[in-house]
Scaffold this motif. Structure first.
Motif, mmCIF file in Angstrom:
data_model
loop_
_atom_site.group_PDB
_atom_site.id
_atom_site.type_symbol
_atom_site.label_atom_id
_atom_site.label_comp_id
_atom_site.label_asym_id
_atom_site.label_seq_id
_atom_site.Cartn_x
_atom_site.Cartn_y
_atom_site.Cartn_z
ATOM 1 N N ARG A 157 0.856 -1.237 0.030
ATOM 2 C CA ARG A 157 0.210 0.044 0.146
ATOM 3 C C ARG A 157 0.802 1.323 -0.160
ATOM 4 O O ARG A 157 1.784 1.135 0.726
ATOM 5 C CB ARG A 157 -1.024 -0.013 1.371
ATOM 6 C CG ARG A 157 -1.772 -1.001 1.322
ATOM 7 C CD ARG A 157 -2.614 -1.088 2.550
ATOM 8 N NE ARG A 157 -3.664 -2.054 2.756
ATOM 9 C CZ ARG A 157 -4.663 -2.164 3.942
ATOM 10 N NH1 ARG A 157 -4.370 -1.251 4.583
ATOM 11 N NH2 ARG A 157 -5.489 -3.280 3.923
ATOM 12 N N PHE A 158 0.484 2.167 -0.886
ATOM 13 C CA PHE A 158 1.126 3.576 -0.900
ATOM 14 C C PHE A 158 0.295 4.706 -0.878
ATOM 15 O O PHE A 158 -0.926 4.407 -1.426
ATOM 16 C CB PHE A 158 2.033 3.233 -2.167
ATOM 17 C CG PHE A 158 3.042 2.373 -2.391
ATOM 18 C CD1 PHE A 158 4.157 2.520 -1.601
ATOM 19 C CD2 PHE A 158 2.713 1.269 -2.770
ATOM 20 C CE1 PHE A 158 5.279 1.409 -1.700
ATOM 21 C CE2 PHE A 158 3.402 0.017 -2.925
ATOM 22 C CZ PHE A 158 4.915 0.165 -2.334
ATOM 23 N N PRO A 159 0.650 5.704 -0.501
ATOM 24 C CA PRO A 159 -0.065 6.915 -0.571
ATOM 25 C C PRO A 159 -0.613 7.364 -2.073
ATOM 26 O O PRO A 159 0.185 7.324 -3.028
ATOM 27 C CB PRO A 159 0.708 8.034 -0.387
ATOM 28 C CG PRO A 159 1.820 7.417 0.645
ATOM 29 C CD PRO A 159 1.983 6.058 -0.158
ATOM 30 N N TYR A 160 -1.712 7.760 -2.041
ATOM 31 C CA TYR A 160 -2.280 7.876 -3.441
ATOM 32 C C TYR A 160 -1.611 9.336 -3.902
ATOM 33 O O TYR A 160 -1.443 10.327 -3.289
ATOM 34 C CB TYR A 160 -3.757 8.268 -3.515
ATOM 35 C CG TYR A 160 -4.454 8.217 -4.908
ATOM 36 C CD1 TYR A 160 -5.157 7.240 -5.391
ATOM 37 C CD2 TYR A 160 -4.557 9.518 -5.547
ATOM 38 C CE1 TYR A 160 -5.821 7.250 -6.551
ATOM 39 C CE2 TYR A 160 -4.978 9.657 -6.914
ATOM 40 C CZ TYR A 160 -5.906 8.645 -7.305
ATOM 41 O OH TYR A 160 -6.356 8.716 -8.641
ATOM 42 N N PRO A 161 -1.140 9.283 -5.279
ATOM 43 C CA PRO A 161 -0.361 10.425 -5.830
ATOM 44 C C PRO A 161 -1.151 11.716 -5.659
ATOM 45 O O PRO A 161 -2.325 11.914 -5.962
ATOM 46 C CB PRO A 161 -0.014 10.169 -7.004
ATOM 47 C CG PRO A 161 -0.160 8.606 -7.207
ATOM 48 C CD PRO A 161 -1.166 8.315 -6.335
ATOM 49 N N ASN A 162 -0.592 12.829 -5.118
ATOM 50 C CA ASN A 162 -1.122 14.246 -5.094
ATOM 51 C C ASN A 162 -2.318 14.251 -4.367
ATOM 52 O O ASN A 162 -3.104 15.290 -4.379
ATOM 53 C CB ASN A 162 -1.342 14.675 -6.791
ATOM 54 C CG ASN A 162 -0.146 14.504 -7.581
ATOM 55 O OD1 ASN A 162 1.047 15.105 -7.079
ATOM 56 N ND2 ASN A 162 0.013 14.037 -8.732
ATOM 57 N N THR A 197 3.195 4.275 8.085
ATOM 58 C CA THR A 197 2.630 2.886 8.550
ATOM 59 C C THR A 197 1.750 2.165 7.457
ATOM 60 O O THR A 197 1.625 0.804 7.727
ATOM 61 C CB THR A 197 1.737 3.040 9.730
ATOM 62 O OG1 THR A 197 0.430 3.578 9.513
ATOM 63 C CG2 THR A 197 2.493 3.789 10.968
ATOM 64 N N SER A 198 1.596 2.536 6.323
ATOM 65 C CA SER A 198 1.095 2.119 5.187
ATOM 66 C C SER A 198 -0.149 1.333 5.719
ATOM 67 O O SER A 198 -0.795 0.312 5.261
ATOM 68 C CB SER A 198 1.906 0.783 4.728
ATOM 69 O OG SER A 198 3.160 1.565 4.024
ATOM 70 N N THR A 199 -1.076 2.187 6.566
ATOM 71 C CA THR A 199 -2.296 1.624 7.080
ATOM 72 C C THR A 199 -3.351 2.827 7.158
ATOM 73 O O THR A 199 -2.747 3.875 7.017
ATOM 74 C CB THR A 199 -2.278 0.850 8.400
ATOM 75 O OG1 THR A 199 -1.638 1.899 9.385
ATOM 76 C CG2 THR A 199 -1.418 -0.195 8.266
ATOM 77 N N CYS A 200 -4.551 2.396 7.097
ATOM 78 C CA CYS A 200 -5.514 3.437 7.475
ATOM 79 C C CYS A 200 -5.568 3.797 9.142
ATOM 80 O O CYS A 200 -5.567 2.703 9.906
ATOM 81 C CB CYS A 200 -7.018 3.263 7.013
ATOM 82 S SG CYS A 200 -7.041 3.027 5.204
#
Length: 209
Positions: A157-162, A197-200
């Motif tokens: 899981r990675f942050p959504y770009p922008n 943390t790559s989590t919600c």
């Protein structure tokens, strides 16, 4: 003769523009929405792209024509990203960012983000507009996601770009011989995605807007 050639040229340009489906917009001709240059989704009854993302076969391109996919790249959809047309003074650089165009139709290096809940549309005078269903952007969401996953070349899981709101994330995975990914919304109980943390998580990270 010259007048006939000019007319034929105008007619051809008109047909090409008509057959090009706008990115992420449902086509009345095919009842699908091109979500990238070679991917599409079926449309719901209220004209919203939804469900499985399909890939056009045999290196063909998604189009607004009834056959959905074509070998003619000239009528491919999702061609408006990062392009200056000499009329509108900006170009969308991603689904939620834009940059100004200079006098020779080149994109400036500085990018500006749209506000949360807005998307960039290159067909209108203002770069950012509200998009309740988040689908109407001129640039492909899936091309952006695939580019991210190819760059990461790792499952996870990675942050959504922008996405400064941190309400979405991208799950990358290997599909055949290449990397691909899907976007997901964090649940209401933990609405923010934490890059560390790559989590919600329930509490908004300090880096989020």
């Amino acid at each position: 003769m010259q007048r006939q050639l000019l007319f034929l040229g105008f007619l051809l340009a008109t047909l090409v523009k008509f057959s090009q489906a706008e990115c992420n917009i449902c086509s009345s001709e095919s009842n699908v929405a091109c979500v990238s240059k070679n991917k599409y989704q079926n449309c719901s009854a209220n004209a919203i792209p939804t469900g499985t993302v399909y890939t056009c076969p045999n290196n063909t391109f998604c189009t607004g024509l009834p056959e959905k996919c074509t070998s003619n790249e000239a009528v491919a959809s999702c061609n408006e990203c990062r392009k200056c047309d000499g009329i509108i003074p900006f170009a969308c650089t991603s689904p939620t960012t834009f940059a100004l165009c200079n006098a020779v139709n080149e994109i400036a290096s500085t990018e500006y983000p749209c506000s949360t809940g807005e998307v960039c549309l290159s067909q209108i005078g203002n770069p950012c507009v509200a998009s309740p269903n988040g689908t109407s952007a001129s640039c492909s969401y899936y091309a952006l996601i695939d580019d991210l996953c190819i760059q990461k070349s790792s499952t996870g899981r990675f942050p959504y770009p922008n996405d400064l709101s941190c309400l979405k994330y991208v799950h990358c995975f290997r599909k055949g011989s290449t990397w691909s990914g899907n976007s997901w919304q964090c649940p209401s109980s933990k609405p923010f995605f934490s890059a560390s943390t790559s989590t919600c998580v329930a509490t908004k990270p300090a880096t989020c807007a």
